[in-house]
Design a protein around this motif. Structure first.
Motif, mmCIF file in Angstrom:
data_model
loop_
_atom_site.group_PDB
_atom_site.id
_atom_site.type_symbol
_atom_site.label_atom_id
_atom_site.label_comp_id
_atom_site.label_asym_id
_atom_site.label_seq_id
_atom_site.Cartn_x
_atom_site.Cartn_y
_atom_site.Cartn_z
ATOM 1 N N GLY A 159 65.984 6.044 39.373
ATOM 2 C CA GLY A 159 66.890 4.938 39.078
ATOM 3 C C GLY A 159 67.986 5.417 38.149
ATOM 4 N N ASP A 160 67.940 4.985 36.905
ATOM 5 C CA ASP A 160 68.849 5.452 35.860
ATOM 6 C C ASP A 160 68.006 5.692 34.622
ATOM 7 O OD1 ASP A 160 71.495 6.157 35.713
ATOM 8 O OD2 ASP A 160 72.262 4.117 35.690
ATOM 9 N N THR A 161 68.070 6.877 34.067
ATOM 10 C CA THR A 161 67.263 7.181 32.900
ATOM 11 C C THR A 161 67.818 8.396 32.199
ATOM 12 O OG1 THR A 161 64.978 7.493 32.108
ATOM 13 C CG2 THR A 161 65.630 8.732 34.051
ATOM 14 N N ASP A 162 67.365 8.605 30.982
ATOM 15 C CA ASP A 162 67.539 9.868 30.282
ATOM 16 C C ASP A 162 66.143 10.436 30.053
ATOM 17 O OD1 ASP A 162 68.641 12.022 28.946
ATOM 18 O OD2 ASP A 162 69.822 10.809 27.566
ATOM 19 N N PRO A 181 69.248 11.027 38.853
ATOM 20 C CA PRO A 181 70.644 10.701 38.580
ATOM 21 C C PRO A 181 71.289 11.791 37.735
ATOM 22 C CG PRO A 181 69.200 9.439 37.142
ATOM 23 C CD PRO A 181 68.308 10.189 38.082
ATOM 24 N N VAL A 182 72.500 12.195 38.115
ATOM 25 C CA VAL A 182 73.165 13.292 37.407
ATOM 26 C C VAL A 182 74.570 12.915 36.949
ATOM 27 C CG1 VAL A 182 71.842 15.041 38.640
ATOM 28 C CG2 VAL A 182 74.075 14.332 39.532
ATOM 29 N N GLY A 183 75.042 11.718 37.259
ATOM 30 C CA GLY A 183 76.390 11.312 36.895
ATOM 31 C C GLY A 183 76.465 9.813 36.751
ATOM 32 N N GLY A 184 77.633 9.265 37.016
ATOM 33 C CA GLY A 184 77.812 7.831 36.870
ATOM 34 C C GLY A 184 78.916 7.329 37.770
ATOM 35 N N TRP A 185 79.615 6.296 37.338
ATOM 36 C CA TRP A 185 80.722 5.758 38.127
ATOM 37 C C TRP A 185 82.020 5.793 37.335
ATOM 38 C CZ3 TRP A 185 82.502 1.907 35.154
ATOM 39 C CH2 TRP A 185 81.603 1.092 34.470
ATOM 40 N N GLY A 186 82.068 6.612 36.310
ATOM 41 C CA GLY A 186 83.279 6.771 35.514
ATOM 42 C C GLY A 186 83.341 8.167 34.937
ATOM 43 N N PRO A 187 84.424 8.503 34.255
ATOM 44 C CA PRO A 187 84.595 9.872 33.763
ATOM 45 C C PRO A 187 83.708 10.242 32.597
ATOM 46 C CG PRO A 187 86.450 8.489 33.095
ATOM 47 C CD PRO A 187 85.627 7.663 34.030
ATOM 48 N N THR A 188 83.004 9.282 31.981
ATOM 49 C CA THR A 188 82.110 9.595 30.873
ATOM 50 C C THR A 188 80.763 8.929 31.101
ATOM 51 O OG1 THR A 188 82.876 7.690 29.580
ATOM 52 C CG2 THR A 188 84.023 9.776 29.239
ATOM 53 N N LEU A 189 79.740 9.460 30.435
ATOM 54 C CA LEU A 189 78.396 8.893 30.487
ATOM 55 C C LEU A 189 78.010 8.398 29.102
ATOM 56 C CD1 LEU A 189 76.327 11.445 32.610
ATOM 57 C CD2 LEU A 189 76.907 9.110 33.247
ATOM 58 N N GLY A 190 77.383 7.231 29.056
ATOM 59 C CA GLY A 190 76.870 6.726 27.792
ATOM 60 C C GLY A 190 75.426 7.138 27.589
ATOM 61 N N VAL A 191 74.796 6.541 26.599
ATOM 62 C CA VAL A 191 73.385 6.831 26.338
ATOM 63 C C VAL A 191 72.545 6.291 27.489
ATOM 64 C CG1 VAL A 191 73.711 6.817 23.849
ATOM 65 C CG2 VAL A 191 73.113 4.689 25.026
ATOM 66 N N GLY A 192 71.374 6.888 27.637
ATOM 67 C CA GLY A 192 70.464 6.421 28.679
ATOM 68 C C GLY A 192 70.764 6.973 30.053
ATOM 69 N N HIS A 193 71.463 8.104 30.119
ATOM 70 C CA HIS A 193 71.780 8.734 31.408
ATOM 71 C C HIS A 193 71.406 10.211 31.360
ATOM 72 C CE1 HIS A 193 74.575 5.265 31.512
ATOM 73 N NE2 HIS A 193 74.430 5.334 32.811
ATOM 74 N N LEU A 194 70.965 10.718 32.483
ATOM 75 C CA LEU A 194 70.819 12.155 32.655
ATOM 76 C C LEU A 194 72.158 12.748 33.068
ATOM 77 C CD1 LEU A 194 67.471 12.338 34.673
ATOM 78 C CD2 LEU A 194 67.794 13.047 32.299
ATOM 79 N N PRO A 196 73.733 16.721 34.427
ATOM 80 C CA PRO A 196 73.115 17.785 35.229
ATOM 81 C C PRO A 196 72.142 18.687 34.468
ATOM 82 C CG PRO A 196 75.380 17.495 35.911
ATOM 83 C CD PRO A 196 75.187 16.616 34.705
ATOM 84 N N PRO A 197 72.481 19.177 33.258
ATOM 85 C CA PRO A 197 71.491 20.035 32.580
ATOM 86 C C PRO A 197 70.197 19.297 32.230
ATOM 87 C CG PRO A 197 73.683 20.356 31.631
ATOM 88 C CD PRO A 197 73.760 19.163 32.530
ATOM 89 N N ARG A 198 70.303 18.059 31.748
ATOM 90 C CA ARG A 198 69.082 17.328 31.382
ATOM 91 C C ARG A 198 68.287 16.930 32.630
ATOM 92 N NH1 ARG A 198 72.591 14.853 27.831
ATOM 93 N NH2 ARG A 198 72.439 12.804 28.804
ATOM 94 N N ALA A 199 68.969 16.663 33.724
ATOM 95 C CA ALA A 199 68.249 16.374 34.969
ATOM 96 C C ALA A 199 67.464 17.588 35.432
ATOM 97 C CB ALA A 199 69.232 15.921 36.048
ATOM 98 N N ALA A 200 68.011 18.775 35.222
ATOM 99 C CA ALA A 200 67.276 19.989 35.573
ATOM 100 C C ALA A 200 66.036 20.145 34.692
ATOM 101 C CB ALA A 200 68.182 21.209 35.455
ATOM 102 N N VAL A 201 66.154 19.764 33.416
ATOM 103 C CA VAL A 201 64.984 19.779 32.537
ATOM 104 C C VAL A 201 63.929 18.805 33.058
ATOM 105 C CG1 VAL A 201 64.155 19.239 30.216
ATOM 106 C CG2 VAL A 201 66.293 20.498 30.511
ATOM 107 N N ALA A 202 64.363 17.614 33.487
ATOM 108 C CA ALA A 202 63.411 16.641 34.038
ATOM 109 C C ALA A 202 62.712 17.204 35.266
ATOM 110 C CB ALA A 202 64.145 15.345 34.391
#
Length: 274
Positions: A159-162, A181-194, A196-202
């Motif tokens: 879904g959406d997570t960090d 999830p590795v991105g979003g729907w805008g040019p920046t990501l807020g808290v609570g999102h993975l 690409p590097p953190r998604a690879a850790v997951a």
């Protein structure tokens, strides 16, 4: 589920429809996640991939909603579904979004740790580190969740997570397929999102046999066509790079593609992007 163009008779597989919308097939049971079946969500427009209505998305065996944000719980898309499709939602989702009450007894609320049987598979809700509210202000009534779909294989739809402590314990190690999830729907990501590097850790924590990046490169705000194109197109390839550096297998799909290619069923074989 009716067959999409090119045929979909496989007993298992996966197709990415764009953003967080995926079709997961296991033991012949079809799961649709966070459906956005239109080309527009409020101020967002679909910038890549076909409109998902051509892939048999109106009549899956079950729909999973991870949280109440409009790009995940998209009411116009839910109204396009056949009227008997069950919809799994986070616990107290109707309190957080009263408009869901129109779907009545089709709703199956799950707390993290709860599970339900759909056809030949089991769906289990797991925690997510993400704001589960529909709007930015107001009480946190319905938590964001992810789901583990278990049949012949174990698929984790985040879904959406960090990252959060105990992720691997809640999901369980040895996941066959991780949809992250590795991105979003805008040019920046807020808290609570993975990212690409953190998604690879997951993916590493979950010991994923195969990881697929989602939640990027589909929806973009109106008027942002020329703004930070790398933020739109780049997260998938960046995730694959980080995953492979960690010794994992990852594949980047285009919206509308199934594992193996755009014109084959979800269970077909193919070459992973390298």
């Amino acid at each position: 589920m009716s067959a999409p163009p090119g045929g979909n008779t496989a007993a298992s597989g996966m197709r990415w429809l764009g953003h967080a919308s995926t079709l997961i097939v296991d033991r012949g049971t079809v799961v649709l996640t966070d459906p956005v079946l239109t080309d527009r969500v409020a101020h967002l427009r679909r910038r890549r991939g076909p409109t998902p209505l051509g892939f048999g998305t109106r009549n899956p065996d079950v729909v999973l909603l991870s949280h109440l944000h409009a790009d995940h719980t998209h009411l116009p898309s839910l109204r396009l579904l056949d009227p008997d499709v069950p919809i799994v939602v986070p616990w107290r989702a109707m309190d957080g979004l009263p408009a869901l009450r129109r779907f009545g007894d089709r709703l199956v609320p799950l707390r993290p740790g709860d599970e339900t049987r759909i056809g030949e598979i089991t769906v289990r809700a797991v925690p997510a580190h993400h704001d589960g509210r529909r709007w930015r202000r107001g009480p946190q009534l319905a938590p964001a969740v992810g789901y583990v779909v278990e049949g012949d294989r174990r698929t984790y739809f985040a879904g959406d997570t960090d990252l959060y402590p105990g992720l691997e314990d809640h999901v369980g190690p040895g996941v066959d397929l991780a949809l992250l999830p590795v991105g979003g729907w805008g040019p920046t990501l807020g808290v609570g999102h993975l990212d690409p590097p953190r998604a690879a850790v997951a993916a590493r924590l979950l010991e994923a046999a195969l990881a697929v990046p989602i939640h990027y490169g589909t929806l973009w705000p109106i008027g942002f066509d020329a703004v930070r194109p790398r933020s739109f197109f780049g997260p998938g390839a960046e995730f694959v790079h980080h995953a492979e550096r960690a010794g994992l297998v990852a594949v980047e799909l285009r919206p509308g593609d199934a594992l193996g290619g755009p014109d084959r069923g979800p269970g077909s074989s193919g070459t992973h992007r390298r």
